[in-house]
Design an enzyme around this catalytic site. Structure first.
Site, PDB file in Angstrom:
ATOM      1  N   ASP A 265       0.826  -1.203   0.000  1.00 56.37           N
ATOM      2  CA  ASP A 265       0.000   0.000   0.000  1.00 56.37           C
ATOM      3  C   ASP A 265       0.862   1.255   0.000  1.00 56.37           C
ATOM      4  O   ASP A 265       2.074   1.204   0.218  1.00 56.37           O
ATOM      5  CB  ASP A 265      -0.895   0.017   1.244  1.00 56.37           C
ATOM      6  CG  ASP A 265      -1.971  -1.052   1.207  1.00 56.37           C
ATOM      7  OD1 ASP A 265      -2.509  -1.309   0.123  1.00 56.37           O
ATOM      8  OD2 ASP A 265      -2.265  -1.631   2.273  1.00 56.37           O
TER       9      ASP A 265
ATOM     10  N   TYR B 281       7.563 -10.030   6.333  1.00 54.15           N
ATOM     11  CA  TYR B 281       7.443  -8.607   6.640  1.00 54.15           C
ATOM     12  C   TYR B 281       8.093  -8.295   7.990  1.00 54.15           C
ATOM     13  O   TYR B 281       8.179  -9.155   8.865  1.00 54.15           O
ATOM     14  CB  TYR B 281       5.972  -8.191   6.727  1.00 54.15           C
ATOM     15  CG  TYR B 281       5.248  -8.093   5.409  1.00 54.15           C
ATOM     16  CD1 TYR B 281       5.148  -6.878   4.737  1.00 54.15           C
ATOM     17  CD2 TYR B 281       4.638  -9.211   4.845  1.00 54.15           C
ATOM     18  CE1 TYR B 281       4.458  -6.782   3.530  1.00 54.15           C
ATOM     19  CE2 TYR B 281       3.954  -9.124   3.638  1.00 54.15           C
ATOM     20  CZ  TYR B 281       3.873  -7.911   2.993  1.00 54.15           C
ATOM     21  OH  TYR B 281       3.202  -7.820   1.801  1.00 54.15           O
TER      22      TYR B 281
END
Length: 245
Positions: free
Chosen positions: A52, A111
């Site tokens: 994003d 992540y």
């Protein structure tokens, strides 16, 4: 056609994220335009993950096809030359078989989420961490994290805009480590739901603030209600680290 696999690092602060969007530059658009400028070919870049706006990457992987057989080190140099106005850099390029797909061939994605936990913020790390001034109970967060490991229905941690067909995901790693004034969360899974990492972090932070007991995280999995979970953590602290194939 020749298939090329590239590995990319970028700061997402001023970008629209990975995917092309009207009116603001995205990582995909920057790289596709750079490839066109040196090759003369219009390509479609496929990424291993669609980050994003505001999310960073250390090892995003993507692939594209060209009609030319080019030396990979020259591709790196050319892309980085034309992408130089932006905080995007390609640091590896290699030939890939035609059946390789950056997204669908992936078996694991990793992540890191960074939290700066101290009374005062940071100029250097602005837009690169989530600054939380009040002390967090890391032990409570670690306990809560254990409930999320494994295969679950992650509806409570799924964005309303998520297009995934199923909320069932398998979280293979969720480690929380405190290093001086920084708390790092390491998360791994074959794939993630939209906003899943940031929604998990937002809920674990409420445990760290002693707003919730650690056991409440287990209840969140059971109720399957996004509104019952915590806020979505800021994009600034999230880094796409690597993809395994």
């Amino acid at each position: 056609m020749y298939r090329y696999k590239i590995t990319i690092e970028y700061l997402g602060t001023d970008l629209a994220g990975w995917q092309r969007q009207a009116g603001i530059m995205s990582v995909q658009q920057i790289l596709e335009e750079a490839i066109y400028k040196f090759s003369g070919e219009q390509v479609v870049l496929f990424g291993s993950g669609r980050t994003d706006a505001g999310v960073h990457a250390i090892g995003q992987v993507a692939h594209f096809d060209l009609s030319k057989n080019l030396e990979t080190h020259k591709i790196i140099t050319a892309i980085n030359y034309f992408a130089r106005p932006y905080s995007v850099i390609v640091w590896n390029c290699e030939m890939a078989p035609n059946n390789f797909h950056a997204r669908f061939s992936a078996v694991s994605r990793h992540y890191i989420y960074r939290i700066l936990n101290r009374p005062y913020s940071s100029v250097i790390n602005r837009d690169r961490v989530w600054w939380i001034s009040s002390p967090l109970d890391v032990l409570a967060m670690q306990k809560a994290a254990t409930y999320l490991l494994g295969k679950h229905d992650f509806t409570s941690f799924r964005a309303s805009s998520c297009q995934s067909k199923s909320p069932i995901k398998t979280l293979t790693e969720l480690n929380i480590i405190k290093e001086d004034e920084e708390i790092k969360l390491y998360l791994s899974a074959p794939s993630f739901l939209h906003h899943m990492v940031r929604n998990i972090v937002g809920s674990l932070v409420l445990v760290g603030k002693n707003v919730w007991q650690a056991e409440y995280i287990k209840e969140l999995l059971e109720v399957k209600d996004r509104k019952a979970a915590g806020p979505t953590a800021p994009a600034s602290g999230l880094y796409f680290v690597r993809t395994e194939y």
